[in-house]
Write an enzyme that holds these catalytic residues in place. Structure first.
Site, mmCIF file in Angstrom:
data_model
loop_
_atom_site.group_PDB
_atom_site.id
_atom_site.type_symbol
_atom_site.label_atom_id
_atom_site.label_comp_id
_atom_site.label_asym_id
_atom_site.label_seq_id
_atom_site.Cartn_x
_atom_site.Cartn_y
_atom_site.Cartn_z
ATOM 1 N N LYS A 191 43.339 41.025 51.498
ATOM 2 C CA LYS A 191 43.294 42.361 51.390
ATOM 3 C C LYS A 191 44.661 42.639 50.751
ATOM 4 O O LYS A 191 44.307 43.943 50.208
ATOM 5 C CB LYS A 191 43.455 42.838 52.939
ATOM 6 C CG LYS A 191 42.258 42.759 53.717
ATOM 7 C CD LYS A 191 40.876 42.958 53.304
ATOM 8 C CE LYS A 191 39.750 42.899 54.034
ATOM 9 N NZ LYS A 191 38.373 43.194 53.506
ATOM 10 N N TYR A 246 43.506 36.348 55.938
ATOM 11 C CA TYR A 246 42.883 37.688 55.893
ATOM 12 C C TYR A 246 43.863 38.637 55.064
ATOM 13 O O TYR A 246 43.355 39.517 53.983
ATOM 14 C CB TYR A 246 42.596 38.262 57.035
ATOM 15 C CG TYR A 246 41.935 39.654 57.062
ATOM 16 C CD1 TYR A 246 40.468 39.529 57.219
ATOM 17 C CD2 TYR A 246 42.481 40.738 57.591
ATOM 18 C CE1 TYR A 246 39.849 41.056 57.101
ATOM 19 C CE2 TYR A 246 41.892 41.965 57.614
ATOM 20 C CZ TYR A 246 40.377 42.029 57.380
ATOM 21 O OH TYR A 246 39.895 43.257 57.514
#
Ligand code: NAP
Length: 247
Positions: A157, A153
């Site tokens: 990001k 993740y």
């Protein structure tokens, strides 16, 4: 009504931050396409927007597929004649420590959170170039700065930040601005699975003394989507109640 006559596409708009952003954009007069791979929540959101007097359409779409990203941009243009605002909000987590992470957990998160942003931004930018106007705002996260259990993740990001800055440079002379937001801990379905003890510790570490809610984020999406925000591009806006201060 600062967005009267404008058209916005919100990915992952069926619930959480995306749905609240759709509501706030509609409240400013924008016509909305709500694209979500959950058909039911997308339809519910659109029903609510129409009930409040707005114009909106729902569509089931998986942004990790290039063809679907192109289709939702075409849908916006077919339904409403143009596309002014893209909110790249769709995102998923598949948390695991690095030592246990499976390739499918890596691949799924990259596909949605990173490739999805690329596919949607590219399709939208081609339309916005024709119009010589556009606003693209994408979901990063404070996890971009590192977070236990989120190697996949965090990579996406952080990737969104680099993409945003590069796209901003390339698209500025077409009247298109590109920015990203980095929310901290926001109460949505995505964070509801976090065990209570961990949630309490997380909230205790937020200087303003509370978790965020979708409204805290949607307000910034709307601000960056305004025509008047034309001198802001390539930036990351951290909205975390001060959580990352002093780190
Ligand atoms: P959420 O409640 O899970 O909502 C995300 C929506 O996107 C869901 O309806 C989800 O459907 C949909 N979606 C997921 N993958 C999709 C795909 N491939 N194509 C189309 N739709 C898809 O999440 P949220 O908390 O509102 O978060 C929104 C964004 O903010 C995400 O990008 C997230 O990473 C980011 N963010 C959130 C927080 C936070 O604390 N909540 C913090 C930092 C950043 P399903 O539910 O069916 O998967």
């Amino acid at each position: 009504m600062e967005l009267q006559g404008q058209v916005a596409l919100v990915t992952g708009g069926g619930q959480g931050i995306g749905a609240e952003t759709a509501r706030q954009l509609a409240a400013q007069g924008a016509k909305i396409v709500v694209a979500d791979w959950n058909e039911e929540t997308a339809a519910q959101c659109v029903e609510e927007l129409r009930g409040a007097g707005g114009e909106a359409v729902a569509t089931k779409a998986d942004v990790s597929k290039q063809g679907e990203a192109e289709r939702i941009v075409e849908l916006a243009v077919r339904e409403f004649g143009r596309l002014d605002i893209l909110i790249n909000n769709a995102g998923i987590t598949r948390d695991s420590s690095l030592l246990k992470m499976e390739p499918h957990q890596w691949d799924q998160v990259i596909a949605v959170n990173l490739s999805g942003v690329y596919y949607c931004a590219q399709a939208a930018a081609r339309q916005m170039r024709e119009q010589q106007y556009g606003r693209i705002v994408s979901a990063s996260s404070i996890s971009a700065f590192g977070n236990f259990g989120q190697t996949n993740y965090a990579a996406t990001k952080a990737g969104v930040v680099g993409m945003t800055k590069s796209m901003a440079i390339e698209l500025a002379h077409y009247g298109i601005t590109v920015n990203a937001i980095a929310p901290g801990f926001i109460q949505t379905a995505m964070t509801s699975a976090i065990p209570n003890e961990m949630r309490e510790a997380t909230v205790a570490a937020i200087p303003v003394g509370r978790a965020g809610d979708p409204n805290d984020i949607a307000r910034v999406y709307v601000f960056l989507s305004l025509p008047e925000s034309s001198f802001i591009t390539g930036q990351l806006f951290v909205i975390d109640g001060g959580r990352t201060l002093g780190r």
